[in-house]
Design an enzyme around this catalytic site. Structure first.
Site, short mmCIF file in Angstrom:
data_model
loop_
_atom_site.label_atom_id
_atom_site.label_comp_id
_atom_site.label_asym_id
_atom_site.label_seq_id
_atom_site.Cartn_x
_atom_site.Cartn_y
_atom_site.Cartn_z
N ARG A 180 50.17 48.11 52.11
CA ARG A 180 49.82 48.63 50.77
C ARG A 180 50.90 49.57 50.25
NH1 ARG A 180 46.06 45.73 52.07
NH2 ARG A 180 47.87 44.45 52.02
N SER A 232 39.65 48.44 46.79
CA SER A 232 39.49 49.44 47.86
C SER A 232 40.09 50.75 47.37
CB SER A 232 40.21 49.00 49.13
OG SER A 232 39.65 47.80 49.58
N GLU A 248 44.26 54.49 47.52
CA GLU A 248 45.14 53.33 47.37
C GLU A 248 45.64 53.16 45.93
OE1 GLU A 248 43.98 49.43 49.18
OE2 GLU A 248 44.47 48.68 47.21
C1 LIG Z 1 37.90 44.07 42.29
C2 LIG Z 1 39.25 44.38 42.85
C3 LIG Z 1 39.66 43.81 44.06
C4 LIG Z 1 40.94 44.09 44.59
N1 LIG Z 1 41.31 43.52 45.78
C5 LIG Z 1 42.53 43.76 46.29
C6 LIG Z 1 42.94 43.15 47.53
O1 LIG Z 1 42.21 42.38 48.13
N2 LIG Z 1 44.17 43.44 48.02
C7 LIG Z 1 45.03 44.28 47.37
O2 LIG Z 1 46.14 44.51 47.85
N3 LIG Z 1 44.67 44.86 46.18
C8 LIG Z 1 43.46 44.63 45.64
N4 LIG Z 1 43.08 45.22 44.46
C9 LIG Z 1 44.02 46.13 43.79
C10 LIG Z 1 44.82 45.46 42.65
O3 LIG Z 1 44.22 44.29 42.20
C11 LIG Z 1 46.25 45.14 43.09
O4 LIG Z 1 46.91 46.32 43.51
C12 LIG Z 1 47.06 44.50 41.96
O5 LIG Z 1 48.29 44.03 42.45
C13 LIG Z 1 47.31 45.43 40.79
O6 LIG Z 1 47.87 44.65 39.75
P1 LIG Z 1 47.82 45.13 38.24
O7 LIG Z 1 48.67 44.21 37.46
O8 LIG Z 1 46.41 45.27 37.81
O9 LIG Z 1 48.52 46.55 38.36
P2 LIG Z 1 48.22 47.84 37.48
O10 LIG Z 1 46.92 48.43 37.91
O11 LIG Z 1 48.40 47.54 36.05
O12 LIG Z 1 49.39 48.79 37.99
C14 LIG Z 1 49.38 49.31 39.32
C15 LIG Z 1 50.69 50.05 39.57
O13 LIG Z 1 51.77 49.12 39.55
C16 LIG Z 1 52.68 49.46 38.52
N5 LIG Z 1 53.13 48.19 37.92
C17 LIG Z 1 52.36 47.21 37.40
N6 LIG Z 1 53.14 46.21 36.97
C18 LIG Z 1 54.40 46.56 37.23
C19 LIG Z 1 55.67 45.95 37.01
N7 LIG Z 1 55.79 44.76 36.42
N8 LIG Z 1 56.79 46.63 37.40
C20 LIG Z 1 56.71 47.84 37.99
N9 LIG Z 1 55.54 48.46 38.22
C21 LIG Z 1 54.41 47.83 37.84
C22 LIG Z 1 51.91 50.32 37.54
O14 LIG Z 1 52.77 51.17 36.80
C23 LIG Z 1 51.02 51.09 38.48
O15 LIG Z 1 51.74 52.13 39.07
C24 LIG Z 1 41.80 44.96 43.91
C25 LIG Z 1 41.40 45.53 42.68
C26 LIG Z 1 40.14 45.23 42.16
C27 LIG Z 1 39.73 45.83 40.85
#
Ligand SMILES: Cc1cc2nc3c(=O)[nH]c(=O)nc-3n(C[C@H](O)[C@H](O)[C@H](O)COP(=O)(O)OP(=O)(O)OC[C@H]3O[C@@H](n4cnc5c(N)ncnc54)[C@H](O)[C@@H]3O)c2cc1C
Length: 335
Positions: free
Chosen positions: A158, A226, A327
């Site tokens: 992570r 999580s 996380e």
């Molecule tokens: C219901 C649920 C289940 C989940 N299950 C998992 C799981 O099983 N495993 C897991 O690892 N995670 C899980 N997550 C967490 C999440 O989905 C992941 O971390 C996902 O990759 C976040 O993507 P996002 O585009 O929504 O990022 P955001 O929430 O939009 O951003 C997260 C971070 O990344 C940065 N960021 C986003 N895009 C970029 C980019 N293009 N360049 C640079 N920085 C960037 C943002 O600035 C921020 O700091 C879960 C979340 C939810 C709500």
């Protein structure tokens, strides 16, 4: 340019209003937007699907830059390239449809392709680091648009050196998959391999039962997934926790460096926080399906999520002397 609140941009559906929101539909537009804001000294936050973000309430002095470059393409027989703004689960579905194995266990993880390297997303024994070969970055320090190898990102559990640093923007990613009919061994099925499409359906169903697939009608999914990572502690600390609980079968996963990974969910439950805590009517509760998810029941503000996170973290620290680390990326709040 438009304004919208973080409660509409994040899956926790909390958070205040940014100065403005800029949606970028190409890699070039994403890099140019960030370069322009950086040159003007304006603070910004890159947003993908908002599924790993906890943003403070109230007006915020930052611009939300939304990655919406959504292309997904096969570069050669086994290599997929995806724009940062592509929906991650669409990338998984594309891979499965093309008979490519390697990311089927990551089905149903919300958010964008560009965010997957940021915290090296993982589930069911797989993580994106297993297949990520290179990432196209806009380097905010040098102003260079470059493809870098995945091993320059320090990908770990992570974690990557992009998380919390904002040093670069992911513009595109490339994944090296395997042309194969069967999935990778699935940890929750004792290492069994399934045909790819079946593996994907199995993972989606398993995740849905835990509230880990987004569903607007299910408040258990109004979360950031999580909320705490599994703590990695010295063996003596793990023994102390096991003695305190006095229960057979505490989950403990030995790490290559001799330390032991514990289950955050197990610790939270044993510290007195059951699923659904603190109960009906509270604006923020632990998910009723999964102890590790902090959820918005409809009317929560960021402050309610933070208060619950502090209570759970404090309770675990008091009972076991183990500090849980959040996380999600948090912005403008202290946990
Ligand atoms: C219901 C649920 C289940 C989940 N299950 C998992 C799981 O099983 N495993 C897991 O690892 N995670 C899980 N997550 C967490 C999440 O989905 C992941 O971390 C996902 O990759 C976040 O993507 P996002 O585009 O929504 O990022 P955001 O929430 O939009 O951003 C997260 C971070 O990344 C940065 N960021 C986003 N895009 C970029 C980019 N293009 N360049 C640079 N920085 C960037 C943002 O600035 C921020 O700091 C879960 C979340 C939810 C709500």
């Amino acid at each position: 340019m438009s304004t919208s609140s973080f409660s509409a941009l994040t899956t926790l559906r909390v958070g205040g209003t940014p100065r403005d929101v800029v949606t970028c539909t190409s890699a070039g537009e994403l890099a140019d937007t960030v370069a322009g804001l950086d040159a003007a000294g304006s603070s910004l936050l890159i947003v993908g699907g908002g599924s790993n973000l906890l943003v403070a309430d109230g007006p915020l002095e930052l611009t939300a830059v939304v990655a919406a470059n959504e292309g997904i393409a096969l570069i050669d027989a086994t290599t997929i390239r995806a724009g940062a703004g592509a929906v991650w689960d669409d990338v998984v579905s594309f891979a499965v449809e093309h008979g490519l194995a390697g990311i089927e266990a990551l089905s149903g993880i919300p958010g964008s392709a560009g965010a997957t390297p940021v915290q090296n997303v993982g589930a069911y024994g797989a993580e994106v680091a297993d297949v990520l070969t290179r990432v196209r970055l806009w380097n905010r320090e040098t102003g260079v648009d470059e493809w870098v190898p995945a091993d320059s990102l320090d990908l770990a559990y992570r974690y990557s050196n992009l998380k919390f640093t904002s040093r670069a923007v992911v513009l595109e990613i490339e994944l090296q998959l395997a042309a194969r009919e069967l999935s990778a061994p699935l940890r929750h099925l004792g290492g069994e391999r399934l045909p790819l499409a079946q593996a994907r359906e199995n993972i989606l169903a398993t995740r849905r039962a835990k509230g880990m697939v987004l569903d607007a009608a299910d408040h258990d999914t109004w979360s950031a997934g999580s909320f705490f990572t599994n703590p990695v502690v010295p063996p003596e600390a793990a023994d102390r926790v096991a003695d305190l609980v006095g229960e057979e079968g505490m989950p403990r996963y030995p790490q290559p460096d001799g330390r032991v990974k514990l289950s955050a969910a197990w610790l939270i439950e044993r510290a007195g926080f059951p699923r659904g805590y603190p109960g009906e009517g509270a604006p923020a509760r632990l998910s009723t399906k999964h102890t590790l998810a902090l959820t918005n029941r409809g009317g929560a503000r960021a402050a309610d999520i933070v208060e619950l996170a502090r209570e759970v973290r404090g309770g675990v620290a008091k009972k076991f002397g183990v500090t849980l680390e959040p996380e999600p990326v948090w912005v403008g709040v202290e946990i």
